[in-house]
Scaffold this motif. Structure first.
Motif, PDB file in Angstrom:
ATOM      1  N   UNK A 169     -20.454   0.278  11.457  1.00  0.00           N
ATOM      2  CA  UNK A 169     -20.056  -0.971  12.095  1.00  0.00           C
ATOM      3  C   UNK A 169     -19.255  -0.713  13.363  1.00  0.00           C
TER       4      UNK A 169
ATOM      5  N   UNK B 290     -16.762  -1.933  16.550  1.00  0.00           N
ATOM      6  CA  UNK B 290     -15.705  -2.860  16.933  1.00  0.00           C
ATOM      7  C   UNK B 290     -15.429  -2.717  18.429  1.00  0.00           C
TER       8      UNK B 290
ATOM      9  N   UNK C 218     -18.310  -6.330  15.888  1.00  0.00           N
ATOM     10  CA  UNK C 218     -17.174  -7.239  15.777  1.00  0.00           C
ATOM     11  C   UNK C 218     -16.358  -7.200  17.066  1.00  0.00           C
ATOM     12  N   UNK C 219     -16.083  -8.385  17.614  1.00  0.00           N
ATOM     13  CA  UNK C 219     -15.177  -8.492  18.757  1.00  0.00           C
ATOM     14  C   UNK C 219     -13.749  -8.412  18.241  1.00  0.00           C
ATOM     15  N   UNK C 220     -13.182  -7.228  18.251  1.00  0.00           N
ATOM     16  CA  UNK C 220     -11.844  -7.050  17.688  1.00  0.00           C
ATOM     17  C   UNK C 220     -10.790  -7.687  18.591  1.00  0.00           C
ATOM     18  N   UNK C 221     -10.832  -7.357  19.873  1.00  0.00           N
ATOM     19  CA  UNK C 221      -9.903  -7.955  20.843  1.00  0.00           C
ATOM     20  C   UNK C 221     -10.486  -7.768  22.235  1.00  0.00           C
TER      21      UNK C 221
ATOM     22  N   UNK D 279      -1.499  -1.574  21.101  1.00  0.00           N
ATOM     23  CA  UNK D 279      -2.257  -2.586  20.351  1.00  0.00           C
ATOM     24  C   UNK D 279      -3.407  -1.947  19.586  1.00  0.00           C
TER      25      UNK D 279
ATOM     26  N   UNK E  55      -3.983  -2.212  15.600  1.00  0.00           N
ATOM     27  CA  UNK E  55      -5.174  -2.884  15.067  1.00  0.00           C
ATOM     28  C   UNK E  55      -6.060  -1.931  14.275  1.00  0.00           C
TER      29      UNK E  55
ATOM     30  N   UNK F 244      -6.173  -1.803  10.524  1.00  0.00           N
ATOM     31  CA  UNK F 244      -6.817  -2.876   9.754  1.00  0.00           C
ATOM     32  C   UNK F 244      -8.324  -2.657   9.601  1.00  0.00           C
ATOM     33  N   UNK F 245      -8.855  -1.589  10.197  1.00  0.00           N
ATOM     34  CA  UNK F 245     -10.311  -1.410  10.226  1.00  0.00           C
ATOM     35  C   UNK F 245     -10.807  -0.568   9.061  1.00  0.00           C
ATOM     36  N   UNK F 246     -12.082  -0.770   8.688  1.00  0.00           N
ATOM     37  CA  UNK F 246     -12.659   0.077   7.649  1.00  0.00           C
ATOM     38  C   UNK F 246     -12.631   1.553   8.081  1.00  0.00           C
TER      39      UNK F 246
ATOM     40  N   UNK G 119       1.887  -9.244  10.980  1.00  0.00           N
ATOM     41  CA  UNK G 119       0.808  -8.749  10.118  1.00  0.00           C
ATOM     42  C   UNK G 119       0.219  -7.434  10.625  1.00  0.00           C
ATOM     43  N   UNK G 120       0.625  -6.982  11.812  1.00  0.00           N
ATOM     44  CA  UNK G 120       0.262  -5.639  12.292  1.00  0.00           C
ATOM     45  C   UNK G 120       1.409  -4.665  12.078  1.00  0.00           C
TER      46      UNK G 120
ATOM     47  N   UNK H  98     -10.753 -11.659  15.548  1.00  0.00           N
ATOM     48  CA  UNK H  98     -11.369 -10.349  15.331  1.00  0.00           C
ATOM     49  C   UNK H  98     -10.954  -9.726  14.012  1.00  0.00           C
TER      50      UNK H  98
ATOM     51  N   UNK I 195     -15.510  -5.510   6.152  1.00  0.00           N
ATOM     52  CA  UNK I 195     -15.212  -4.356   5.310  1.00  0.00           C
ATOM     53  C   UNK I 195     -15.645  -4.601   3.860  1.00  0.00           C
TER      54      UNK I 195
ATOM     55  N   UNK J 115       0.178  -9.867   3.606  1.00  0.00           N
ATOM     56  CA  UNK J 115       1.219 -10.105   4.603  1.00  0.00           C
ATOM     57  C   UNK J 115       1.816 -11.490   4.376  1.00  0.00           C
TER      58      UNK J 115
ATOM     59  N   UNK K 177       2.374 -13.500   6.911  1.00  0.00           N
ATOM     60  CA  UNK K 177       2.022 -14.380   8.030  1.00  0.00           C
ATOM     61  C   UNK K 177       0.539 -14.469   8.336  1.00  0.00           C
TER      62      UNK K 177
ATOM     63  N   UNK L  15      -6.536 -13.385   7.106  1.00  0.00           N
ATOM     64  CA  UNK L  15      -7.089 -12.034   7.049  1.00  0.00           C
ATOM     65  C   UNK L  15      -7.004 -11.425   5.657  1.00  0.00           C
TER      66      UNK L  15
END
Lengths: 242, 242, 242
Positions: free
Chosen positions: A1, A3, A32-35, A49, A53, A56-58, A213-214, B16, B24, B118, B120, B124
């Motif tokens: 996949x 991103x 996937x359009x991540x950002x 960033x 991010x 959070x990815x597989x 959340x990051x 995203x 995933x 999370x 917030x 997700x």
């Protein structure tokens, strides 16, 4: 996949061409359009960033990272494997935070070139096709290469700056939430910002910081816009004190 | 197939991550960005927009609906089946218009929790994974629950307000087009707006109302911007008279 | 594979409904958002952008092109095959540049109609379903039709105007890069703009033109915003001199 992580913006000419480029090689691969809203040309905040991010990815993610003001110049095209995930993009610092924090790292220079390579859009012509080929199991020609070790002064683990402002007006900082105690106060633009666990527990209208959340410290205002209330912009200094 | 309905904006950090979260678990399942421009935190207009847009979706749609200013607080996570379609999101009113208009309704509280949740970003961490699991046929742990019946005064079938302004400057109202005769006049900001069937039949520059493609009354200006011409904003009162 | 080209904007109500419409007929078919930021209702610049972007698409692409201010009026719905690629949309000029430049052209009027056709959103109700049906191999009812030959004065091959301003502030013109020598100077808003091969070779802060990745002359400023520096807007005259 695959991103996508860029400063191309969604509502513009470029993200769609990345998709078209990948689709013409690997139409079955989800993209996937991540950002696409990395601040324009801002490699430095992009690097922080992207690192945040990526968590959070597989595991098997293939990431195309393009913030590339030097496109057409001499910087190398890179293919990195960081903790199992693949990253493809320019050797201009965008991957420095990932590299600094990598437990496992392989680095390659991309030697493959497309038949037609524009001078201004390597995302479409070079990086996206490499990602697509990788996704369908045909790694294009690459050679192992050494990466310069990022200077820890220039690329600190705790970046005491605003690195992103979201459309709600919240200001994300480059400070890992784990680096701060709940008692920490963030000093920004002569204001002192105290902690709240979440929006529900903050006093409406009063700026607070929380672990987002990051897993980064973020400055927000419940029922308000922190960036307006505090006149924040990207790059503003955020100094923690206890 | 999964549809996303949020106030996250496309050009930001969040949509995203929803895609990445779903991918995933269910990389084969198509995911459609139905709408990410619900006015920020506006549950009320979100509820009317979601009800209108849902009519355009396939019967077997799975919808993740996240307008969630109270994330991290006590509201329940919900899984609803409304007229055959699934809806997943917070129990904060976002589904009230759907529920009021439902011919068939099943309601569940989501008991499943991810390993890491999370405070917030339940979109997700909780709602997107539930949608992905549902899409691949492994319903996560849920229990039947009762829903409060939405107060018909607070959630009227005919909402005489502007609920959305599109990028052309057209103002969508919460008034079903079928509730109005062609002879109806809409009063808004001291102007009287008459009906035209479509843009082609309206006088350029003169505000008119028509039944839009979501079957809602919409105020527009042919070759102009209604929101500027009439200084409209979300929440403005729109009063029909005959 | 289906590509969407519209003035719908991403962050609005319409692109998601196109996706939903296609997905309900052809859920397995990948759909790429090629461009949703054609300047609102601007058929003329849309036609030039579409022609340039089409060159980047796979041979078997199916393109839904919707810039349709006359929706609900008498213009015909068209299905075109241009150099092997399919284009679906209104007969209002949007395909004129493609048609003028076509080496191979087939043109059809779409006779098929959906059970329910709104007056204002043929993209969702007519064009997207036709694309989806075509993608799964069930061409809906069509008849061969003649197209008016676009007037070469109204639709010149070299359009000496700004046709798009991207989010970096670069101004794309309708002048094919191949029509200009490197020695050419572009006159725009009383300024004379010289050539540079790429951003890296331009003097920071000084406007230059280069051949962009769509093979169009583009006006830019290294480390700056051309549209602000030169106060450019869509439609501005750009006159080349040697």
């Amino acid at each position: 996949m695959i991103f996508l992580f860029t400063d191309f913006s969604y509502d513009d000419l470029y993200a769609g061409q990345l998709h078209a480029s990948i689709a013409s090689i690997a139409p079955e691969v989800p993209v996937v359009d991540l950002l696409h809203s990395v601040p324009n040309f801002n490699i430095r905040v992009g690097a922080y960033l992207l690192s945040a991010l990526s968590e959070t990815l597989p595991e098997e993610a293939i990431v195309v990272g393009v913030v590339d003001p030097g496109v057409g110049g001499p910087r190398r095209p890179l293919l990195l494997k960081v903790n199992g995930r693949w990253f493809i993009g320019p050797d201009n610092g965008l991957f420095n935070v990932l590299v600094r924090r990598a437990a496992r790292l392989e680095s390659y220079r991309i030697d493959w070139r497309p038949i037609s390579l524009s001078t201004s859009f390597h995302g479409r012509d070079l990086f996206a096709p490499v990602a697509a080929q990788l996704a369908i199991g045909t790694l294009p020609e690459c050679s192992s290469c050494d990466l310069a070790v990022p200077d820890p002064m220039a690329w600190p683990d705790v970046l005491c700056e605003v690195i992103y402002i979201d459309h709600y007006g919240n200001a994300v900082t480059g400070i890992p939430g784990g680096a701060l105690e709940d008692s920490a106060v963030l000093n920004v633009r002569r204001r002192r910002i105290a902690y709240a666990r979440t929006f529900c527990e903050a006093v409406p209208g009063v700026p607070f910081w929380y672990r987002n959340s990051l897993q980064l410290a973020e400055i927000a205002v419940s029922q308000g816009r922190a960036c307006d209330a505090l006149e924040l912009k990207i790059g503003d200094r955020v100094a923690p004190t206890d």
